[in-house]
Design a protein around this motif. Structure first.
Motif, short mmCIF file in Angstrom:
data_model
loop_
_atom_site.label_atom_id
_atom_site.label_comp_id
_atom_site.label_asym_id
_atom_site.label_seq_id
_atom_site.Cartn_x
_atom_site.Cartn_y
_atom_site.Cartn_z
N UNK A 201 34.59 53.12 43.14
CA UNK A 201 35.51 52.67 42.25
C UNK A 201 35.45 53.01 40.95
N UNK A 202 36.57 53.00 40.13
CA UNK A 202 36.40 53.19 38.67
C UNK A 202 35.93 52.01 37.99
N UNK A 203 36.07 50.77 38.50
CA UNK A 203 35.69 49.73 38.11
C UNK A 203 35.60 48.45 39.17
N UNK A 204 34.74 47.60 38.75
CA UNK A 204 35.00 46.26 39.84
C UNK A 204 35.29 45.18 38.81
N UNK A 205 36.00 44.15 39.31
CA UNK A 205 36.58 43.17 38.62
C UNK A 205 36.41 41.71 39.23
N UNK A 206 36.60 40.60 38.70
CA UNK A 206 36.49 39.25 39.27
C UNK A 206 35.40 38.41 39.36
N UNK A 207 35.52 37.19 40.07
CA UNK A 207 34.40 36.36 39.77
C UNK A 207 33.36 36.42 40.86
N UNK A 208 33.43 37.38 41.96
CA UNK A 208 32.34 37.47 43.04
C UNK A 208 31.52 38.85 42.37
N UNK A 209 30.73 38.28 41.48
CA UNK A 209 29.94 39.38 40.76
C UNK A 209 28.84 39.82 41.66
N UNK A 210 28.50 39.07 42.55
CA UNK A 210 27.53 39.72 43.41
C UNK A 210 27.83 40.82 44.53
N UNK A 211 29.26 40.77 44.88
CA UNK A 211 29.93 41.84 45.56
C UNK A 211 30.15 43.05 44.82
N UNK A 212 29.80 42.99 43.48
CA UNK A 212 30.54 44.07 42.56
C UNK A 212 29.56 45.49 42.51
N UNK A 213 29.79 46.04 43.52
CA UNK A 213 29.10 47.44 43.87
C UNK A 213 30.24 48.60 43.70
N UNK A 236 40.52 36.39 44.36
CA UNK A 236 39.36 35.47 43.46
C UNK A 236 39.51 34.14 43.86
N UNK A 237 41.02 33.56 43.94
CA UNK A 237 41.31 32.06 44.02
C UNK A 237 40.84 31.65 45.44
N UNK A 238 41.47 32.38 46.59
CA UNK A 238 40.83 32.02 47.93
C UNK A 238 39.48 32.08 48.08
N UNK A 239 38.75 32.70 47.40
CA UNK A 239 37.28 32.64 47.43
C UNK A 239 36.78 31.48 46.90
N UNK A 296 34.87 28.37 36.50
CA UNK A 296 35.80 29.47 37.15
C UNK A 296 37.25 28.82 37.44
N UNK A 297 37.28 27.39 37.71
CA UNK A 297 38.36 26.85 38.35
C UNK A 297 39.54 26.75 36.98
N UNK A 298 38.91 26.52 35.85
CA UNK A 298 39.69 26.38 34.80
C UNK A 298 40.11 27.65 34.34
N UNK A 299 39.35 28.90 34.56
CA UNK A 299 39.87 30.17 34.24
C UNK A 299 40.92 30.65 35.20
N UNK A 300 40.80 30.09 36.23
CA UNK A 300 41.99 30.49 37.28
C UNK A 300 43.23 29.34 37.51
N UNK A 301 43.08 28.55 36.50
CA UNK A 301 44.10 27.44 36.49
C UNK A 301 43.94 26.73 37.80
N UNK A 302 43.23 26.33 38.43
CA UNK A 302 43.01 25.81 39.89
C UNK A 302 42.34 24.41 39.43
#
Length: 308
Positions: A201-213, A236-239, A296-302
Protein backbone atom coordinates in the motif's frame (compact mmCIF):
# COMPACT_ATOMS: atom_id res chain seq x y z
CA UNK A 1 0.14 -19.16 28.53
CA UNK A 2 -3.14 -21.01 27.98
CA UNK A 3 -5.99 -18.51 27.63
CA UNK A 4 -9.71 -18.81 28.44
CA UNK A 5 -12.25 -19.89 25.84
CA UNK A 6 -15.67 -18.47 26.65
CA UNK A 7 -19.06 -18.49 24.97
CA UNK A 8 -20.43 -14.99 24.41
CA UNK A 9 -24.14 -14.88 25.27
CA UNK A 10 -24.59 -11.51 23.58
CA UNK A 11 -22.80 -12.33 20.31
CA UNK A 12 -24.30 -15.82 20.18
CA UNK A 13 -27.80 -14.36 20.41
CA UNK A 14 -27.05 -11.69 17.81
CA UNK A 15 -25.64 -14.18 15.30
CA UNK A 16 -27.91 -17.17 15.99
CA UNK A 17 -25.02 -19.56 16.64
CA UNK A 18 -22.48 -20.27 19.34
CA UNK A 19 -19.86 -17.51 19.29
CA UNK A 20 -16.71 -18.48 21.17
CA UNK A 21 -14.11 -15.98 22.31
CA UNK A 22 -10.46 -17.01 22.60
CA UNK A 23 -9.24 -14.46 25.12
CA UNK A 24 -5.67 -13.77 24.02
CA UNK A 25 -6.10 -10.37 25.67
CA UNK A 26 -5.57 -12.20 28.97
CA UNK A 27 -1.92 -12.97 28.19
CA UNK A 28 0.49 -11.31 30.64
CA UNK A 29 1.59 -8.86 27.92
CA UNK A 30 -2.01 -8.28 26.81
CA UNK A 31 -1.94 -9.84 23.34
CA UNK A 32 -1.45 -12.99 21.29
CA UNK A 33 2.07 -11.76 20.50
CA UNK A 34 3.26 -13.24 23.78
CA UNK A 35 2.44 -16.67 22.36
CA UNK A 36 4.19 -16.14 19.00
CA UNK A 37 7.13 -14.06 20.18
CA UNK A 38 7.59 -16.31 23.20
CA UNK A 39 8.00 -19.38 21.02
CA UNK A 40 10.39 -17.64 18.62
CA UNK A 41 12.57 -16.18 21.38
CA UNK A 42 12.75 -19.52 23.18
CA UNK A 43 13.87 -21.28 19.99
CA UNK A 44 16.54 -18.66 19.24
CA UNK A 45 17.74 -18.75 22.85
CA UNK A 46 18.33 -22.49 22.45
CA UNK A 47 20.42 -21.67 19.38
CA UNK A 48 22.67 -19.31 21.35
CA UNK A 49 21.12 -15.87 21.02
CA UNK A 50 22.87 -13.31 23.23
CA UNK A 51 20.56 -10.41 22.44
CA UNK A 52 17.18 -9.87 20.77
CA UNK A 53 16.65 -7.09 18.24
CA UNK A 54 13.17 -6.18 17.09
CA UNK A 55 11.12 -3.44 15.48
CA UNK A 56 7.59 -2.70 16.55
CA UNK A 57 5.07 0.00 17.19
CA UNK A 58 3.36 -1.87 20.00
CA UNK A 59 2.37 -5.41 20.97
CA UNK A 60 5.29 -7.28 19.38
CA UNK A 61 7.86 -5.04 21.04
CA UNK A 62 6.14 -5.38 24.39
CA UNK A 63 6.21 -9.16 24.02
CA UNK A 64 9.91 -9.27 23.02
CA UNK A 65 10.80 -7.10 26.01
CA UNK A 66 8.84 -9.33 28.39
CA UNK A 67 10.13 -12.64 27.02
CA UNK A 68 13.71 -11.36 26.85
CA UNK A 69 13.50 -10.34 30.49
CA UNK A 70 12.12 -13.79 31.42
CA UNK A 71 14.99 -15.48 29.56
CA UNK A 72 17.57 -13.02 30.96
CA UNK A 73 18.53 -11.95 27.42
CA UNK A 74 18.88 -8.19 26.70
CA UNK A 75 16.49 -6.63 24.20
CA UNK A 76 16.63 -3.62 21.89
CA UNK A 77 13.42 -2.52 20.18
CA UNK A 78 13.35 0.11 17.43
CA UNK A 79 10.00 1.90 17.31
CA UNK A 80 8.64 4.51 14.89
CA UNK A 81 7.70 8.00 16.07
CA UNK A 82 4.01 7.05 15.96
CA UNK A 83 4.47 4.59 18.86
CA UNK A 84 2.47 5.50 21.95
CA UNK A 85 4.15 6.52 25.19
CA UNK A 86 2.28 3.69 26.89
CA UNK A 87 3.85 1.08 24.60
CA UNK A 88 7.33 2.50 25.10
CA UNK A 89 6.88 2.58 28.88
CA UNK A 90 5.73 -1.06 28.91
CA UNK A 91 8.83 -2.11 26.95
CA UNK A 92 11.14 -0.18 29.24
CA UNK A 93 9.51 -1.63 32.36
CA UNK A 94 10.87 -4.97 31.21
CA UNK A 95 14.32 -3.39 30.85
CA UNK A 96 14.37 -3.21 27.04
CA UNK A 97 16.39 -0.53 25.31
CA UNK A 98 13.93 1.43 23.18
CA UNK A 99 15.12 3.57 20.26
CA UNK A 100 12.65 5.85 18.47
CA UNK A 101 13.41 6.13 14.77
CA UNK A 102 11.51 6.94 11.59
CA UNK A 103 7.96 7.84 10.69
CA UNK A 104 6.84 4.28 9.95
CA UNK A 105 7.54 0.69 10.94
CA UNK A 106 9.47 0.17 7.70
CA UNK A 107 11.98 2.87 8.64
CA UNK A 108 12.29 1.55 12.20
CA UNK A 109 12.79 -1.93 10.82
CA UNK A 110 15.63 -0.84 8.54
CA UNK A 111 17.54 0.46 11.55
CA UNK A 112 16.76 -2.69 13.54
CA UNK A 113 18.23 -4.89 10.81
CA UNK A 114 21.49 -2.91 10.97
CA UNK A 115 21.95 -4.09 14.58
CA UNK A 116 21.69 -7.78 13.71
CA UNK A 117 24.73 -10.06 14.06
CA UNK A 118 25.25 -13.78 14.56
CA UNK A 119 24.55 -13.36 18.28
CA UNK A 120 22.17 -10.35 18.11
CA UNK A 121 19.13 -12.18 16.77
CA UNK A 122 16.36 -10.39 14.89
CA UNK A 123 12.83 -11.12 16.09
CA UNK A 124 10.44 -10.22 13.29
CA UNK A 125 7.06 -8.98 14.55
CA UNK A 126 5.06 -11.12 12.10
CA UNK A 127 7.11 -12.93 9.44
CA UNK A 128 8.85 -16.01 10.91
CA UNK A 129 7.77 -19.69 10.94
CA UNK A 130 8.57 -19.86 14.66
CA UNK A 131 5.91 -17.20 15.26
CA UNK A 132 3.33 -19.22 13.36
CA UNK A 133 4.21 -22.39 15.27
CA UNK A 134 3.63 -20.55 18.53
CA UNK A 135 0.27 -19.18 17.40
CA UNK A 136 -0.86 -22.61 16.18
CA UNK A 137 -1.21 -23.66 19.82
CA UNK A 138 -4.36 -21.52 19.95
CA UNK A 139 -6.05 -24.15 17.79
CA UNK A 140 -4.62 -26.95 19.96
CA UNK A 141 -6.18 -25.37 23.04
CA UNK A 142 -9.57 -24.82 21.40
CA UNK A 143 -9.79 -28.45 20.30
CA UNK A 144 -8.65 -29.66 23.72
CA UNK A 145 -11.38 -27.52 25.30
CA UNK A 146 -13.98 -29.42 23.28
CA UNK A 147 -14.84 -26.86 20.57
CA UNK A 148 -14.39 -27.57 16.88
CA UNK A 149 -15.21 -24.30 15.09
CA UNK A 150 -17.04 -24.07 11.77
CA UNK A 151 -15.42 -20.69 11.06
CA UNK A 152 -12.86 -18.34 12.61
CA UNK A 153 -12.86 -14.53 12.69
CA UNK A 154 -9.64 -12.65 13.33
CA UNK A 155 -7.98 -9.30 12.73
CA UNK A 156 -4.98 -9.13 10.43
CA UNK A 157 -2.04 -6.75 10.37
CA UNK A 158 1.24 -8.22 9.19
CA UNK A 159 -0.16 -11.72 8.87
CA UNK A 160 1.30 -13.78 11.73
CA UNK A 161 -2.05 -14.51 13.40
CA UNK A 162 -3.61 -15.70 10.14
CA UNK A 163 -0.52 -17.75 9.31
CA UNK A 164 -0.43 -19.36 12.75
CA UNK A 165 -4.13 -20.16 12.84
CA UNK A 166 -3.92 -21.78 9.40
CA UNK A 167 -0.91 -23.79 10.62
CA UNK A 168 -2.99 -25.02 13.53
CA UNK A 169 -6.00 -25.84 11.36
CA UNK A 170 -3.83 -27.88 9.01
CA UNK A 171 -2.33 -29.72 11.99
CA UNK A 172 -5.84 -30.76 13.05
CA UNK A 173 -7.02 -31.36 9.47
CA UNK A 174 -9.72 -28.68 9.70
CA UNK A 175 -10.75 -27.12 6.41
CA UNK A 176 -12.90 -24.17 7.46
CA UNK A 177 -13.24 -20.52 6.39
CA UNK A 178 -11.18 -17.87 8.16
CA UNK A 179 -12.51 -14.32 8.03
CA UNK A 180 -9.54 -11.93 7.94
CA UNK A 181 -10.63 -8.48 9.07
CA UNK A 182 -8.89 -5.16 8.42
CA UNK A 183 -9.96 -1.55 8.73
CA UNK A 184 -10.44 0.34 5.47
CA UNK A 185 -7.23 2.29 6.03
CA UNK A 186 -5.05 -0.77 6.71
CA UNK A 187 -6.37 -3.20 4.09
CA UNK A 188 -3.09 -4.58 2.77
CA UNK A 189 -4.39 -8.16 2.59
CA UNK A 190 -7.79 -7.33 1.15
CA UNK A 191 -6.22 -5.11 -1.52
CA UNK A 192 -3.71 -7.82 -2.39
CA UNK A 193 -6.50 -10.40 -2.61
CA UNK A 194 -8.52 -8.21 -4.95
CA UNK A 195 -5.52 -7.61 -7.22
CA UNK A 196 -4.22 -11.18 -6.80
CA UNK A 197 -0.78 -9.64 -6.30
CA UNK A 198 1.47 -9.32 -3.25
CA UNK A 199 1.32 -5.51 -3.30
CA UNK A 200 2.45 -2.74 -0.96
CA UNK A 201 0.00 0.00 0.00
CA UNK A 202 1.11 3.57 -0.60
CA UNK A 203 0.08 4.43 2.95
CA UNK A 204 -1.90 3.13 5.90
CA UNK A 205 -4.30 5.31 7.87
CA UNK A 206 -6.77 5.23 10.72
CA UNK A 207 -7.05 4.33 14.38
CA UNK A 208 -6.12 0.63 14.22
CA UNK A 209 -2.40 1.36 14.33
CA UNK A 210 -1.35 -2.20 15.22
CA UNK A 211 -2.85 -3.38 11.91
CA UNK A 212 -0.86 -0.79 9.97
CA UNK A 213 1.37 -2.97 7.79
CA UNK A 214 1.72 -1.61 4.27
CA UNK A 215 2.47 -5.12 3.02
CA UNK A 216 1.19 -8.42 4.33
CA UNK A 217 3.79 -11.14 4.82
CA UNK A 218 4.25 -13.35 1.75
CA UNK A 219 3.14 -16.48 3.59
CA UNK A 220 -0.20 -14.91 4.55
CA UNK A 221 -0.75 -13.70 0.98
CA UNK A 222 -0.02 -17.17 -0.37
CA UNK A 223 -2.50 -18.66 2.08
CA UNK A 224 -5.15 -16.19 0.88
CA UNK A 225 -4.73 -17.61 -2.62
CA UNK A 226 -4.82 -21.26 -1.53
CA UNK A 227 -7.12 -21.58 1.50
CA UNK A 228 -10.63 -20.51 2.52
CA UNK A 229 -9.61 -16.98 3.50
CA UNK A 230 -12.43 -14.45 3.32
CA UNK A 231 -11.39 -10.80 3.37
CA UNK A 232 -13.52 -8.32 5.32
CA UNK A 233 -13.02 -4.58 5.80
CA UNK A 234 -14.70 -2.41 8.42
CA UNK A 235 -14.62 1.29 9.17
CA UNK A 236 -12.69 2.89 12.01
CA UNK A 237 -16.03 3.78 13.60
CA UNK A 238 -17.20 0.15 13.40
CA UNK A 239 -14.02 -1.00 15.15
CA UNK A 240 -14.30 1.65 17.85
CA UNK A 241 -17.97 0.96 18.55
CA UNK A 242 -17.18 -2.73 18.97
CA UNK A 243 -14.51 -1.89 21.57
CA UNK A 244 -17.10 -0.11 23.72
CA UNK A 245 -19.73 -2.81 23.20
CA UNK A 246 -17.24 -5.52 24.14
CA UNK A 247 -16.20 -3.57 27.24
CA UNK A 248 -19.85 -3.27 28.25
CA UNK A 249 -20.70 -6.92 27.53
CA UNK A 250 -17.51 -8.69 28.64
CA UNK A 251 -15.76 -6.17 30.92
CA UNK A 252 -12.60 -6.41 28.82
CA UNK A 253 -10.77 -3.49 27.23
CA UNK A 254 -9.41 -4.14 23.74
CA UNK A 255 -7.74 -1.96 21.13
CA UNK A 256 -9.40 -0.91 17.83
CA UNK A 257 -7.36 -3.53 15.94
CA UNK A 258 -9.20 -6.17 17.97
CA UNK A 259 -12.46 -4.26 17.74
CA UNK A 260 -12.29 -4.66 13.96
CA UNK A 261 -12.81 -8.43 14.23
CA UNK A 262 -15.45 -8.09 16.95
CA UNK A 263 -17.41 -5.60 14.84
CA UNK A 264 -18.08 -8.33 12.27
CA UNK A 265 -20.13 -10.13 14.95
CA UNK A 266 -21.64 -7.07 16.61
CA UNK A 267 -22.81 -5.59 13.30
CA UNK A 268 -23.66 -9.00 11.78
CA UNK A 269 -21.59 -8.26 8.69
CA UNK A 270 -21.40 -11.98 7.85
CA UNK A 271 -24.27 -14.49 7.96
CA UNK A 272 -23.31 -17.18 10.48
CA UNK A 273 -26.75 -18.53 11.46
CA UNK A 274 -26.27 -21.70 9.39
CA UNK A 275 -23.20 -22.63 11.48
CA UNK A 276 -22.99 -24.15 14.95
CA UNK A 277 -19.74 -22.70 16.33
CA UNK A 278 -17.86 -19.56 15.33
CA UNK A 279 -14.59 -18.64 16.99
CA UNK A 280 -13.35 -15.07 17.39
CA UNK A 281 -9.73 -14.42 18.33
CA UNK A 282 -9.76 -11.59 20.90
CA UNK A 283 -6.21 -10.62 19.99
CA UNK A 284 -5.57 -8.01 22.68
CA UNK A 285 -5.15 -4.42 23.71
CA UNK A 286 -2.08 -3.85 25.87
CA UNK A 287 -1.40 -0.40 24.46
CA UNK A 288 -4.89 1.03 24.79
CA UNK A 289 -6.79 2.63 27.66
CA UNK A 290 -10.32 3.85 28.25
CA UNK A 291 -9.13 7.46 27.96
CA UNK A 292 -7.52 6.64 24.62
CA UNK A 293 -10.77 5.16 23.32
CA UNK A 294 -12.68 8.19 24.57
CA UNK A 295 -10.24 10.50 22.77
CA UNK A 296 -10.75 8.51 19.57
CA UNK A 297 -14.51 8.84 20.07
CA UNK A 298 -14.18 12.61 20.07
CA UNK A 299 -12.10 12.50 16.90
CA UNK A 300 -14.76 10.38 15.17
CA UNK A 301 -17.67 12.38 16.64
CA UNK A 302 -19.02 9.29 18.36
CA UNK A 303 -20.77 9.30 21.73
CA UNK A 304 -20.41 5.85 23.33
CA UNK A 305 -22.95 6.66 26.06
CA UNK A 306 -25.71 7.12 23.49
CA UNK A 307 -24.84 3.98 21.56
CA UNK A 308 -24.78 1.49 24.45
Amino acid sequence: MKTPLIRSKKLSALNCCNVWLKMESSQVTGSFKERSIGHACTQYAKQGAKKFISSSGGNAGIAVAYIGHQLNIPVTVIVPKTTSKTAIELMRKDHAEVIVHGDSWLEANELALSYVTEENIYIHPFDDPYLWEGISTIVDEIINDGVTPDAIVLSIGGGSLLSGIQHGLKKHKLNIPVYAVETEGTASLNTAMQKKQHITLDKVTGIATTLAAKKICKHAFDLSQQEQIVGVTVSDLDALKACFEFLDDHRTLVEPACGAALSVLYDQKVEFSHLSDVLVIVCGGATTSLNHLLDLSKDLSFNPKKSL
